[in-house]
Design a protein around this motif. Structure first.
Motif, short mmCIF file in Angstrom:
data_model
loop_
_atom_site.label_atom_id
_atom_site.label_comp_id
_atom_site.label_asym_id
_atom_site.label_seq_id
_atom_site.Cartn_x
_atom_site.Cartn_y
_atom_site.Cartn_z
N THR A 132 0.82 -1.22 0.00
CA THR A 132 0.00 0.00 0.00
C THR A 132 0.85 1.27 0.00
O THR A 132 1.79 1.40 0.79
N GLY A 133 0.54 2.17 -0.93
CA GLY A 133 1.21 3.46 -0.97
C GLY A 133 2.52 3.49 -1.74
O GLY A 133 3.15 4.55 -1.83
N SER A 150 -6.09 4.45 -9.18
CA SER A 150 -6.31 3.73 -7.92
C SER A 150 -5.72 2.33 -8.05
O SER A 150 -5.55 1.81 -9.15
N VAL A 151 -5.39 1.74 -6.90
CA VAL A 151 -4.78 0.42 -6.88
C VAL A 151 -5.55 -0.49 -5.93
O VAL A 151 -5.86 -0.10 -4.79
N ASP A 152 -5.88 -1.67 -6.40
CA ASP A 152 -6.47 -2.69 -5.54
C ASP A 152 -5.31 -3.48 -4.94
O ASP A 152 -4.71 -4.32 -5.62
N ASP A 153 -4.99 -3.20 -3.68
CA ASP A 153 -3.84 -3.83 -3.05
C ASP A 153 -4.01 -5.32 -2.84
O ASP A 153 -3.05 -6.03 -2.54
N ALA A 154 -5.23 -5.82 -2.98
CA ALA A 154 -5.49 -7.25 -2.77
C ALA A 154 -5.37 -8.06 -4.06
O ALA A 154 -5.25 -9.28 -4.02
N THR A 171 3.35 2.10 -17.61
CA THR A 171 4.41 1.52 -16.79
C THR A 171 4.13 1.77 -15.31
O THR A 171 3.31 2.61 -14.96
N ALA A 172 4.83 1.02 -14.47
CA ALA A 172 4.61 1.17 -13.03
C ALA A 172 5.85 0.77 -12.25
O ALA A 172 6.67 -0.04 -12.71
N GLY A 173 5.97 1.33 -11.06
CA GLY A 173 7.01 0.95 -10.12
C GLY A 173 6.36 0.74 -8.77
O GLY A 173 5.38 1.42 -8.44
N TYR A 174 6.88 -0.19 -7.96
CA TYR A 174 6.17 -0.56 -6.74
C TYR A 174 7.03 -1.48 -5.87
O TYR A 174 8.05 -2.03 -6.32
N GLU A 175 6.60 -1.67 -4.65
CA GLU A 175 7.07 -2.76 -3.80
C GLU A 175 5.93 -3.76 -3.67
O GLU A 175 4.76 -3.41 -3.86
#
Length: 209
Positions: A132-133, A150-154, A171-175
């Motif tokens: 999240t975040g 928006s992102v569905d973290d599940a 494109t995207a970046g994330y943990e």
């Protein structure tokens, strides 16, 4: 499938061992040549949660978490310290890290993925449990402000407020975490053996979500 959106204590997973597993069927022919095939399109990760246990307080935390998940019944999040970013471990996630889709003027929902590349070959891994975040998104090289998606973290699904135009790369970046469950319904501990240096064997295996 029961799943709890809670992360296994990172202080315990930090010292764990594990990684990706593949299933390959190998048949050796009479002439010595081999035929190889796999029934798995995606790899599956396994870990040993017991290796991060260093004190009796850690044992207590492990047992509490295990009991709350009711053994193998409920899945949970796991931080793989060797592989938890869309970028290299030494870098910070950036919006251009991974290609997650190409616009067609109508589609606004894209699933997070991570590509592993070696030479001319690659493997595309679905990412279902972003942290999240941490997700950052760009369309055609321009970062989308936080209010623009928006992102569905599940599930790892990213929904853009405006569908990208035809041919625009998203494109995207994330943990991210790994969805897992305990692969045992029993934890065997002994104060005497633990103080002698033996740690409990607590297998954890990735689940499909």
């Amino acid at each position: 499938m029961g799943f709890h959106e809670i992360r296994f204590p990172t202080s315990l997973s930090f010292g764990s061992a594990g990684g990706p597993e593949r299933r390959t069927e190998v048949v050796t022919l009479a002439n010595g040549f081999e035929e190889r095939n796999t029934p798995w399109a995606q790899s599956r990760r396994r870990y040993d949660a017991g290796m991060g246990v260093r004190s009796l307080d850690d044992v207590a935390a492990l047992i509490a978490f295990f009991e709350a998940r009711q053994g193998r019944l409920y899945g949970f999040r796991w931080k793989d310290w060797a592989d938890f970013k869309s970028c290299l471990p030494s870098a910070d996630p950036a919006p251009g890290d991974q290609v997650i889709g190409t616009g067609d003027g109508a589609t606004a929902v894209f699933g997070l993925t991570k590509r592993y590349v070696s030479g001319s070959e690659s493997y595309q891994r679905p990412i279902a449990k972003p942290v999240t975040g941490t997700v950052r998104v760009a369309v055609a090289g321009t970062e989308v402000p936080p209010g623009g998606f928006s992102v569905d973290d599940a599930t790892g699904q990213v929904t853009l407020g405006v569908a990208p135009g035809a041919g625009q790369v998203v494109t995207a970046g994330y943990e991210y975490d790994v969805p897992v469950r305990f692969d045992t319904d029993q934890i065997v501990t002994s104060v005497a053996s633990f103080q002698a240096g033996d740690v409990p064997d607590v297998p954890v295996v990735e689940v499909r979500v």
